[in-house]
Motif scaffolding. Structure first.
Motif, mmCIF file in Angstrom:
data_model
loop_
_atom_site.group_PDB
_atom_site.id
_atom_site.type_symbol
_atom_site.label_atom_id
_atom_site.label_comp_id
_atom_site.label_asym_id
_atom_site.label_seq_id
_atom_site.Cartn_x
_atom_site.Cartn_y
_atom_site.Cartn_z
ATOM 1 N N VAL A 84 0.813 -1.212 0.000
ATOM 2 C CA VAL A 84 0.000 0.000 0.000
ATOM 3 C C VAL A 84 0.851 1.268 0.000
ATOM 4 O O VAL A 84 0.361 2.343 -0.365
ATOM 5 N N VAL A 85 2.124 1.184 0.402
ATOM 6 C CA VAL A 85 2.962 2.392 0.419
ATOM 7 C C VAL A 85 3.152 2.942 -0.992
ATOM 8 O O VAL A 85 3.326 4.157 -1.177
ATOM 9 N N LEU A 90 1.554 7.424 -4.868
ATOM 10 C CA LEU A 90 0.799 7.979 -5.989
ATOM 11 C C LEU A 90 -0.225 9.005 -5.516
ATOM 12 O O LEU A 90 -0.437 10.041 -6.161
ATOM 13 N N ILE A 91 -0.850 8.722 -4.378
ATOM 14 C CA ILE A 91 -1.838 9.658 -3.818
ATOM 15 C C ILE A 91 -1.171 10.982 -3.463
ATOM 16 O O ILE A 91 -1.693 12.068 -3.762
ATOM 17 N N LEU A 92 0.011 10.918 -2.849
ATOM 18 C CA LEU A 92 0.701 12.139 -2.448
ATOM 19 C C LEU A 92 1.187 12.919 -3.663
ATOM 20 O O LEU A 92 1.133 14.156 -3.685
ATOM 21 N N LEU A 93 1.671 12.216 -4.678
ATOM 22 C CA LEU A 93 2.082 12.891 -5.914
ATOM 23 C C LEU A 93 0.888 13.579 -6.573
ATOM 24 O O LEU A 93 1.004 14.699 -7.087
ATOM 25 N N ALA A 94 -0.264 12.911 -6.543
ATOM 26 C CA ALA A 94 -1.474 13.512 -7.111
ATOM 27 C C ALA A 94 -1.864 14.768 -6.355
ATOM 28 O O ALA A 94 -2.323 15.759 -6.949
ATOM 29 N N SER A 95 -1.658 14.767 -5.028
ATOM 30 C CA SER A 95 -2.016 15.947 -4.228
ATOM 31 C C SER A 95 -1.111 17.136 -4.569
ATOM 32 O O SER A 95 -1.552 18.282 -4.505
#
Length: 217
Positions: A84-85, A90-95
């Motif tokens: 999941v890391v 990817l979630i943080l890059l999207a933010s």
């Protein structure tokens, strides 16, 4: 532990309530209509930069401890990073992408669009934090705990400390969204830029920590 951007904004902004909204730029020494001298924008940016320098030194000290401890003995046991890391990354890059879009919108005066993109950024930040909790739960399922071995201890400590600093970033995002900027010494646009600098720093710090934990397992 170094403070977060929200603490610095509050310190600089304290005591300046009651004035009218002051646009960005202008003469640094010009008194504002609220009866106080306006704090120049560069002062806010300087405080944020100094805070980030402190956070960077803090994590560099932890990195040094990580490398030294790994070389001290043969008790360093490798383990598989939770899958999941990578999704969290990817979630943080999207933010980081969405926060840049929101900055573009507020510069162009599209306040409604800015708020939408800013809300998405905040939601992604919260999702990342939940993802980190899921990563710890996956490690627990593998039987890897904080005290299992030095390698796992550093994983928990480094990710937890990054998460705490990211919580500060989420608070800063909420502060920018809900603060009544008509009674502030700086504009919402300037505050958004400050929060974005901190957020991008947290993004870059996570990439560094992930590389350290993956390569140094």
């Amino acid at each position: 532990m170094p403070g977060t951007i929200t603490d610095d904004l509050e310190v600089l902004d304290s005591g300046h309530g009651g004035g009218t909204d002051v646009p960005a730029g202008g003469d640094d020494d010009e008194p504002s209509g609220g009866g106080y001298r306006r704090v120049p924008d560069r002062a806010y940016f300087t405080v944020v930069q100094l805070s980030l320098a402190g956070i960077l030194m803090f994590f560099m000290a932890l990195t040094s401890s990580f490398l030294v401890r790994k070389g001290l003995g043969n008790d360093w046991v490798s383990f598989t990073l939770p899958r999941v890391v990578w999704l969290n990354t990817l979630i943080l890059l999207a933010s980081s992408f969405t926060i840049q879009v929101s900055l573009k919108e507020i510069r162009e005066g599209a306040v409604a669009s800015f708020r939408n993109w800013w809300t998405i950024t905040t939601a992604l930040g919260v999702l990342f934090l939940f993802g980190q909790v899921a990563a710890w739960r996956q490690l627990h399922a593998q039987g890897v705990f904080l005290v299992t071995n030095p390698s796992s201890s550093f994983f928990y400590v480094l990710t937890a400390l990054h998460g705490i600093h990211l919580i500060g970033g989420v608070i800063a995002l909420l502060y920018v969204m809900f603060r009544r900027w008509q009674r502030s010494a700086i504009t919402q646009s300037t505050a958004a830029q400050l929060a974005a600098i901190y957020w991008h720093f947290m993004d870059g710090l996570w990439l560094f920590l992930l590389a350290l934990l993956y390569l140094g397992r």
